[in-house]
Scaffold this active site. Sequence first.
Site, mmCIF file in Angstrom:
data_model
loop_
_atom_site.group_PDB
_atom_site.id
_atom_site.type_symbol
_atom_site.label_atom_id
_atom_site.label_comp_id
_atom_site.label_asym_id
_atom_site.label_seq_id
_atom_site.Cartn_x
_atom_site.Cartn_y
_atom_site.Cartn_z
ATOM 1 N N GLU A 1 0.834 -1.202 0.000
ATOM 2 C CA GLU A 1 0.000 0.000 0.000
ATOM 3 C C GLU A 1 0.870 1.254 0.000
ATOM 4 O O GLU A 1 2.094 1.178 0.142
ATOM 5 C CB GLU A 1 -0.959 -0.045 1.198
ATOM 6 C CG GLU A 1 -1.910 -1.238 1.079
ATOM 7 C CD GLU A 1 -2.996 -1.266 2.129
ATOM 8 O OE1 GLU A 1 -2.942 -0.490 3.103
ATOM 9 O OE2 GLU A 1 -3.927 -2.087 1.960
ATOM 10 N N ASN A 2 0.199 2.396 -0.174
ATOM 11 C CA ASN A 2 0.914 3.663 -0.301
ATOM 12 C C ASN A 2 0.020 4.784 0.232
ATOM 13 O O ASN A 2 -1.201 4.709 0.082
ATOM 14 C CB ASN A 2 1.225 3.893 -1.789
ATOM 15 C CG ASN A 2 2.243 4.984 -1.993
ATOM 16 O OD1 ASN A 2 1.937 6.163 -1.859
ATOM 17 N ND2 ASN A 2 3.468 4.595 -2.293
ATOM 18 N N TYR B 1 -3.083 6.428 -2.111
ATOM 19 C CA TYR B 1 -3.742 5.111 -2.181
ATOM 20 C C TYR B 1 -3.638 4.370 -3.518
ATOM 21 O O TYR B 1 -3.288 3.191 -3.534
ATOM 22 C CB TYR B 1 -5.216 5.221 -1.771
ATOM 23 C CG TYR B 1 -5.457 5.524 -0.296
ATOM 24 C CD1 TYR B 1 -4.407 5.657 0.607
ATOM 25 C CD2 TYR B 1 -6.749 5.681 0.178
ATOM 26 C CE1 TYR B 1 -4.636 5.950 1.939
ATOM 27 C CE2 TYR B 1 -6.992 5.966 1.517
ATOM 28 C CZ TYR B 1 -5.923 6.100 2.393
ATOM 29 O OH TYR B 1 -6.146 6.382 3.712
ATOM 30 N N CYS C 1 -1.998 -4.741 -5.462
ATOM 31 C CA CYS C 1 -2.506 -5.979 -4.851
ATOM 32 C C CYS C 1 -1.427 -7.070 -4.871
ATOM 33 O O CYS C 1 -0.498 -7.042 -5.685
ATOM 34 C CB CYS C 1 -3.701 -6.507 -5.645
ATOM 35 S SG CYS C 1 -5.155 -5.464 -5.575
ATOM 36 N N GLU D 1 -1.708 -10.149 -5.898
ATOM 37 C CA GLU D 1 -1.716 -10.971 -7.121
ATOM 38 C C GLU D 1 -0.864 -10.341 -8.207
ATOM 39 O O GLU D 1 -0.064 -11.004 -8.877
ATOM 40 C CB GLU D 1 -3.148 -11.144 -7.657
ATOM 41 C CG GLU D 1 -4.076 -11.891 -6.733
ATOM 42 C CD GLU D 1 -4.810 -11.006 -5.735
ATOM 43 O OE1 GLU D 1 -4.213 -10.007 -5.264
ATOM 44 O OE2 GLU D 1 -5.969 -11.302 -5.421
ATOM 45 N N CYS E 1 -9.561 -8.822 -7.078
ATOM 46 C CA CYS E 1 -10.229 -7.661 -7.685
ATOM 47 C C CYS E 1 -10.222 -7.791 -9.212
ATOM 48 O O CYS E 1 -9.493 -8.619 -9.785
ATOM 49 C CB CYS E 1 -9.555 -6.366 -7.247
ATOM 50 S SG CYS E 1 -8.028 -5.997 -8.121
#
Length: 160
Positions: A63-64, A67, A72, A74, A111
């Site tokens: 994450e950052n 955002y 992800c 995957e 997702c």
Amino acid sequence: MKELNIKTTILSYQWDELSKEDQELLQAAKDMTKNSYSPYSQFQVGAAARLADGHVIKGCNQENAAYPSGLCAERTTLFAANANFPTTPVMSLAIACHTQGHFTENPGAPCGACRQVMLETEHRYNQPMRVLLYGEKATYVFKSASDLLPIGFFAEDLEG
Ligand code: THU
């Protein structure tokens, strides 16, 4: 008007029913949740990809503070696999999700963007990629990424 129906097959396994190879890949995905950098969502996702030559490439969500700059588990994993082994097909991708101190009861659903990247990965190698989604109650196995994203968008579609 015609109604077109899509059939998807999901194999639902209890842990003991899985092959040793799949258990090992799922365990690698579970272990990778510990490396997740997810201070904003507190949702840890781990992934592990088994390549045709036996290599296992692992990743987790990153994450950052900005955002959308995060990625992800995957895609982190598949991009690393494809970057380091660009000619080696990915045979299986395992995913596990962990939050609030435990793994999710139900298999985590990747997702849409990750499904699209999974699809491209199996398409570029012309080789179905199995997708294994860990859940405490059951593990779902898809025989091909296309089972997770029917009517996918491919390079040929760019030609019109
Ligand atoms: N996440 C994944 O890593 N994989 C998915 O398929 C769903 C969501 C991550 C992104 C973000 O870091 C966190 O989980 C919450 O959405």
